[in-house]
Design an enzyme around this catalytic site. Structure first.
Site, mmCIF file in Angstrom:
data_model
loop_
_atom_site.group_PDB
_atom_site.id
_atom_site.type_symbol
_atom_site.label_atom_id
_atom_site.label_comp_id
_atom_site.label_asym_id
_atom_site.label_seq_id
_atom_site.Cartn_x
_atom_site.Cartn_y
_atom_site.Cartn_z
ATOM 1 N N GLU A 212 0.891 -1.137 -0.078
ATOM 2 C CA GLU A 212 0.168 -0.068 0.183
ATOM 3 C C GLU A 212 0.940 1.195 -0.007
ATOM 4 O O GLU A 212 1.453 1.602 1.040
ATOM 5 C CB GLU A 212 -0.904 -0.004 1.301
ATOM 6 C CG GLU A 212 -1.883 -1.043 1.202
ATOM 7 C CD GLU A 212 -3.152 -1.100 0.359
ATOM 8 O OE1 GLU A 212 -3.251 0.184 0.122
ATOM 9 O OE2 GLU A 212 -4.046 -2.060 0.209
ATOM 10 N N CYS B 50 -2.183 9.231 2.507
ATOM 11 C CA CYS B 50 -1.740 8.785 1.233
ATOM 12 C C CYS B 50 -2.381 9.216 -0.051
ATOM 13 O O CYS B 50 -2.083 9.393 -0.838
ATOM 14 C CB CYS B 50 -1.397 7.302 1.444
ATOM 15 S SG CYS B 50 -3.069 6.419 1.983
HETATM 16 P P1 NAD Z 1 8.217 4.873 4.843
HETATM 17 O O1 NAD Z 1 8.115 4.088 3.765
HETATM 18 O O2 NAD Z 1 9.212 5.480 5.243
HETATM 19 O O3 NAD Z 1 8.011 3.819 6.382
HETATM 20 C C1 NAD Z 1 7.019 2.788 6.395
HETATM 21 C C2 NAD Z 1 7.700 1.889 7.382
HETATM 22 O O4 NAD Z 1 8.603 0.891 6.804
HETATM 23 C C3 NAD Z 1 7.808 2.113 8.711
HETATM 24 O O5 NAD Z 1 7.723 1.253 9.877
HETATM 25 C C4 NAD Z 1 9.572 2.274 8.686
HETATM 26 O O6 NAD Z 1 10.143 2.056 10.083
HETATM 27 C C5 NAD Z 1 9.719 1.275 7.682
HETATM 28 N N1 NAD Z 1 11.016 1.465 6.843
HETATM 29 C C6 NAD Z 1 11.590 2.686 6.774
HETATM 30 N N2 NAD Z 1 12.693 2.426 5.855
HETATM 31 C C7 NAD Z 1 12.795 1.223 5.777
HETATM 32 C C8 NAD Z 1 13.838 0.215 4.900
HETATM 33 N N3 NAD Z 1 14.787 0.793 4.318
HETATM 34 N N4 NAD Z 1 13.652 -0.891 5.069
HETATM 35 C C9 NAD Z 1 12.755 -1.505 5.775
HETATM 36 N N5 NAD Z 1 11.752 -0.939 6.423
HETATM 37 C C10 NAD Z 1 11.994 0.495 6.460
HETATM 38 O O7 NAD Z 1 6.655 5.520 4.915
HETATM 39 P P2 NAD Z 1 6.107 6.586 5.904
HETATM 40 O O8 NAD Z 1 7.120 7.840 5.600
HETATM 41 O O9 NAD Z 1 6.094 6.075 7.260
HETATM 42 O O10 NAD Z 1 4.647 7.014 5.293
HETATM 43 C C11 NAD Z 1 4.575 7.759 4.149
HETATM 44 C C12 NAD Z 1 4.355 7.025 2.932
HETATM 45 O O11 NAD Z 1 3.461 6.031 3.112
HETATM 46 C C13 NAD Z 1 3.756 8.031 1.749
HETATM 47 O O12 NAD Z 1 4.355 8.006 0.633
HETATM 48 C C14 NAD Z 1 2.352 7.650 1.763
HETATM 49 O O13 NAD Z 1 1.496 7.869 0.644
HETATM 50 C C15 NAD Z 1 2.460 6.374 2.089
HETATM 51 N N6 NAD Z 1 0.986 5.700 2.712
HETATM 52 C C16 NAD Z 1 0.497 4.950 1.854
HETATM 53 C C17 NAD Z 1 -0.972 4.454 2.217
HETATM 54 C C18 NAD Z 1 -1.687 3.487 1.494
HETATM 55 O O14 NAD Z 1 -2.853 2.839 2.119
HETATM 56 N N7 NAD Z 1 -1.492 3.290 0.200
HETATM 57 C C19 NAD Z 1 -1.261 4.751 3.581
HETATM 58 C C20 NAD Z 1 -0.446 5.575 4.329
HETATM 59 C C21 NAD Z 1 0.747 5.851 3.890
#
Ligand code: NAD
Length: 431
Positions: free
Chosen positions: A210, A244
């Protein structure tokens, strides 16, 4: 990391006892989860206030209520969903009976982001439990109060070999992703989605991703402008734009541009007051890094509405930017903040061509009564899902699977689809 290895091993051993497959066990677990959420409700609201300055009303309606709604829907329908489904058999095998059985994958990993840190950890968990899986949740480290309460709530109601929470930063995610899971459900950015999918490929683990992207909102010349202004302001500035599926940018027909912006300005004032920087209920930007990233857009382009910010409070007021084109910095990445760039059109077709050339959006919103235009856009543009004459509301329906396509994600959930994504569908022909 040894802890991740041991946790996955203990969940796998528990899964093989078969207890989680029992329907009554799953129903009891969902009821326990409901009671746990009710018990923790004030702490959830406090944590969302501490981490993101969400007001109680916003936190309840956009996080807790959505999870409780999904829980109740699953409790009402789980027995039906889990029933084996008899389907027609090909005439080549006249004595055959064909049945599809839903079975849990096993041990699921749920990685959650920070923007709706409660909803996006517990929403997927409902599907994992309903389908009969064990699960490990990795909450976002950027919302530490919600991360802690997620841990405490889950630890209080479930044994860790069934459902557990592993808190931590990237190293924790990486350690978990090194282990073999039976399903991975990731919500977060497109960049990290790629990392997750690569890790999953090592073990051939199926994934739901997602992700995010730039979701356009289009206002055509025949639209109900008052309604469009209300619904764009609500959808864009909820959680200070850190949603998002928020409308990322606005495309508006030249005939209605001035009127629409006037209505948007009034709507922002009515909803958030004259001085948002002093509005104690407007959510703040999650951290200084994101604040600084967004500030660059405020410096570069022309603010038609708003434009002020306060770094100490991590606040940016609802802002509308004019003088924007496809090459502007603000059009190069998902904004994820309370900034709405506007482009004006006379002929929508070249803009639709540009949207199609770019990564497929997670959402698209269109305000028009013109059914020909509605159909043209639905046919021409691929995107995760969206609304006609509204924003965001499609994601609140149990009957509309929610998810992205292409770079905005793969797979979908909510309602029965949440049960389906965490289930393997085993096809059996009996003679
Ligand atoms: P992110 O990808 O930075 O982090 C998400 C999760 O992944 C966190 O738990 C983080 O600790 C982990 N993570 C971060 N870097 C990682 C790595 N290198 N390896 C493994 N895990 C890692 O996202 P965010 O900043 O928390 O959220 C914002 C993003 O999420 C935006 O792009 C938004 O559009 C998207 N989002 C999508 C939805 C959806 O339902 N499609 C919902 C909410 C947010």
């Amino acid at each position: 990391m040894e802890q991740a290895k041991q946790l996955v091993a203990s969940q796998r051993a528990f899964f093989y006892t078969g207890q989680t497959k029992n329907i009554e066990y799953r129903i009891r677990a969902l009821q326990q989860l409901r009671q746990g959420i009710e018990k923790y409700q004030q702490r959830i609201l406090d944590a969302l206030r501490a981490d993101l300055n969400k007001s109680e009303a916003e936190a309840y309606s956009s996080e807790i209520r959505i999870v409780l709604g999904e829980l109740d829907f699953a409790l009402d329908h789980l027995k039906d969903w889990a029933e084996p489904r008899v389907v027609p058999t090909s005439s080549l095998i006249p004595d055959g009976v064909s049945t599809i059985y839903s079975e849990p994958y096993g041990v699921a990993l749920i990685i959650a982001p920070w923007n709706y840190p409660f909803q996006l950890a517990f929403g997927p968990l409902i599907g994992a439990i309903a389908a009969g899986n064990c699960a490990i949740i990795k909450p976002s480290e950027l919302t530490p109060s919600v991360s802690r309460l997620t841990h405490d709530l889950v630890e209080e109601i479930f044994p860790m070999e069934y459902v557990a929470v592993m808190e931590g930063e990237v190293e924790t995610s990486t350690a978990l992703l090194n282990e073999k899971f039976d399903y991975i459900f990731f919500t977060g950015s497109t960049g990290v989605g790629r990392i997750v999918m690569k890790a999953a490929a090592e073990h051939l683990t199926p994934v739901t991703l997602e992700l995010g992207g730039k979701s356009p909102v289009i206002v055509h010349k025949d639209a109900d402008l008052q309604l469009a202004a209300q619904r764009i302001v609500r959808g864009k500035f909820l959680n200070a734009g850190q949603t998002c599926v928020a409308p990322d940018y606005l495309l508006v027909h030249q005939d209605v541009h001035d009127k629409l912006l006037e209505l948007i300005a009034t709507e922002i004032k009515d909803k958030f007051g004259e001085d948002v920087i002093r509005n104690t209920d407007f959510p703040h930007i999650v951290n200084a890094r994101n604040f600084d990233r967004l500030s660059v857009f405020l410096n570069g382009d022309r603010a038609l509405i708003g434009g002020r910010s306060d770094r100490d409070q991590l606040l940016i007021e609802p802002t509308v930017l004019g003088n924007v084109d496809w090459n502007s910095p603000v059009m190069q990445e998902e904004i994820f903040g309370p900034i709405l760039p506007v482009m004006i059109y006379n002929d929508l077709n070249p803009l639709l061509d540009e949207i199609v050339r770019r990564p497929k959006p997670l959402g698209l919103y269109l305000f028009t009564e013109d059914e020909e235009l509605q159909n043209q856009i639905l046919e021409q543009v691929s995107f995760g899902g969206g609304c006609i004459n509204d924003t965001l509301s499609h994601m609140t329906s149990h009957f509309l699977p929610f998810g992205g396509v292409g770079e905005s994600g793969m797979g979908a959930y909510h309602g029965q689809k949440s049960f389906d994504v965490f289930s393997h569908h085993k096809s059996i022909l009996k003679r």
